[in-house]
Design a protein around this motif. Sequence first.
Motif, PDB file in Angstrom:
ATOM      1  N   HIS A 135       0.861  -1.196   0.000  1.00  0.00           N
ATOM      2  CA  HIS A 135       0.000   0.000   0.000  1.00  0.00           C
ATOM      3  C   HIS A 135       0.889   1.236   0.000  1.00  0.00           C
ATOM      4  CE1 HIS A 135      -3.069   2.942   0.940  1.00  0.00           C
ATOM      5  NE2 HIS A 135      -4.008   2.002   0.969  1.00  0.00           N
ATOM      6  N   SER A 192      -8.162   0.878   5.205  1.00  0.00           N
ATOM      7  CA  SER A 192      -7.787  -0.481   5.597  1.00  0.00           C
ATOM      8  C   SER A 192      -8.851  -1.488   5.171  1.00  0.00           C
ATOM      9  CB  SER A 192      -7.544  -0.555   7.107  1.00  0.00           C
ATOM     10  OG  SER A 192      -8.700  -0.191   7.840  1.00  0.00           O
ATOM     11  N   SER A 193     -10.122  -1.090   5.216  1.00  0.00           N
ATOM     12  CA  SER A 193     -11.182  -1.972   4.717  1.00  0.00           C
ATOM     13  C   SER A 193     -11.055  -2.178   3.217  1.00  0.00           C
ATOM     14  CB  SER A 193     -12.558  -1.389   5.056  1.00  0.00           C
ATOM     15  OG  SER A 193     -12.763  -1.334   6.460  1.00  0.00           O
ATOM     16  N   LEU A 200      -8.283  -2.175   1.521  1.00  0.00           N
ATOM     17  CA  LEU A 200      -7.165  -3.077   1.288  1.00  0.00           C
ATOM     18  C   LEU A 200      -7.590  -4.529   1.513  1.00  0.00           C
ATOM     19  CD1 LEU A 200      -4.210  -3.476   0.615  1.00  0.00           C
ATOM     20  CD2 LEU A 200      -3.639  -3.076   3.012  1.00  0.00           C
ATOM     21  N   VAL A 213      -2.005   2.212   7.188  1.00  0.00           N
ATOM     22  CA  VAL A 213      -3.109   1.386   6.696  1.00  0.00           C
ATOM     23  C   VAL A 213      -2.867  -0.084   7.000  1.00  0.00           C
ATOM     24  CG1 VAL A 213      -4.356   0.624   4.636  1.00  0.00           C
ATOM     25  CG2 VAL A 213      -3.751   3.037   4.900  1.00  0.00           C
ATOM     26  N   VAL A 214      -1.664  -0.594   6.707  1.00  0.00           N
ATOM     27  CA  VAL A 214      -1.418  -2.022   6.929  1.00  0.00           C
ATOM     28  C   VAL A 214      -1.401  -2.346   8.420  1.00  0.00           C
ATOM     29  CG1 VAL A 214      -0.151  -2.205   4.749  1.00  0.00           C
ATOM     30  CG2 VAL A 214       1.121  -1.820   6.866  1.00  0.00           C
ATOM     31  N   ASP A 251      -3.253  -0.813  10.683  1.00  0.00           N
ATOM     32  CA  ASP A 251      -4.665  -0.808  11.080  1.00  0.00           C
ATOM     33  C   ASP A 251      -5.342  -2.100  10.646  1.00  0.00           C
ATOM     34  OD1 ASP A 251      -6.861   0.878  12.266  1.00  0.00           O
ATOM     35  OD2 ASP A 251      -7.753   0.518  10.291  1.00  0.00           O
ATOM     36  N   LEU A 252      -5.015  -2.578   9.448  1.00  0.00           N
ATOM     37  CA  LEU A 252      -5.590  -3.835   8.961  1.00  0.00           C
ATOM     38  C   LEU A 252      -5.147  -4.997   9.847  1.00  0.00           C
ATOM     39  CD1 LEU A 252      -5.821  -5.009   5.271  1.00  0.00           C
ATOM     40  CD2 LEU A 252      -4.975  -6.542   7.024  1.00  0.00           C
ATOM     41  N   TYR A 258       4.048  -7.879   8.894  1.00  0.00           N
ATOM     42  CA  TYR A 258       3.856  -6.615   8.188  1.00  0.00           C
ATOM     43  C   TYR A 258       5.088  -5.748   8.339  1.00  0.00           C
ATOM     44  CZ  TYR A 258       2.189  -5.586  12.951  1.00  0.00           C
ATOM     45  OH  TYR A 258       2.063  -5.493  14.318  1.00  0.00           O
TER      46      TYR A 258
END
Length: 418
Positions: free
Chosen positions: A119, A180-181, A183, A213-214, A216-217, A230
């Motif tokens: 991302h 994040s959603s 992704l 983002v990653v 949060d995912l 990650y």
Amino acid sequence: MSELQRSFAKAQLAKLPPEAPLIFDEREEDEECADDTRNRSASDSSASSTGTIVPSPTKHLFERPKSSKPPPASRSSPLEWTEFFETELYLERQRAATKIIHHAYFSPPSSSGPLFVAHHGAGSSGLSFACFAAEIRKAIPAAGVLSLDARGHGRTQVEMPKPEDDDQTESIDLSLGTLSSDLADVVQATQTRMSWSALPDIVLIGHSLGGAVVVDLAHKGLLGSAVLGYAVLDVVEGSAMEALAHMETYLSSRPSSFPSLASAIEWHTRSRTIRNSFSARVSVPSLLLPVPTEPNPSSSHPTTETTTSYTWRTPLPPTQPFWPTWFEKLSSKFLASRGAKLLLLAGTDRLDKELMIGQMQGKYQLHVFPDAGHFLHEDQPAKVAAVVAEFWRRNDRAALVLPPKVGVGLKGHGKGEG
């Protein structure tokens, strides 16, 4: 060439037989094709052109012979994404009243290979990871790479309902939870497109905003146990929050448009925004949109032709309301989320107190690239890929060999004794 030189050359040519043999040094032409940075003004002088002037039987007395080799590509000419990824995906999703067609660049893994999901940062695109994608597949031939364009970036399209108030402007939701959603949706839609019964082992990689983002995912567990680990590239909570105060100044200092893609690539490399010109040639064109410019008859050089300039595809100032929420609690979520953790930085000064304590406790792996800039995965893609590849090997589930259960060993020993 001066008149005196021309007269002297004609006088010498007059003494030659009618069918003069061609004189040409092929080695010098090969060197010119190999070195596209040679000073052209020097090669045009009489001293540097001695071996390449061709007395031709035609009227073109000083014609340079044509080489069979193509001219070298400009160091500012754009590169196609097809040199780095195998295919591109368009994945349609419906979220409430918003229709999204996610765009991603994809090289599928083999049956046993991991999938690196990347991302990019704010204002960039999936092609920010193009050179990294090529390098990681050299290091791990079985690996796959999925690099998406976030909403509002690249070729991802967002269709929203028109506002009831005509004066109200539409704004794309770039909140951290939404990104994040998105992704997770892209990964799951790719699984459906590829008809995978289960997701391969996934290593998430995020640069700048993408790092948030990653994390949060991973923190929300949106992809479950498929996430092996990650990697976060050059972003930590403390320094990111401090940098936001200077973001407006930085954005105002950027050119608002460029006359060509080559000039945009040159600006990125000369300003050292991206220090690797090869990477800039593939990533920068995706950041811009062509805009036709009508002729201006009142200008000092009027023309009737329509020209094209290039402006930013993703204007960043309108995203300012989301900036503080992107990096809030990033450090604590990074340390607390499940999975192996890798932090890649361009300098140790970016570490905040929470991450320094976590690093001393061995909660994550840290690697610093002091010779790289903020876009370290573009500046040094081979070195970053090598570190990420080693990170995957350390945490590869398939490489773990568990010892036999104690009970099974004892039973087998007992049977042998009987």
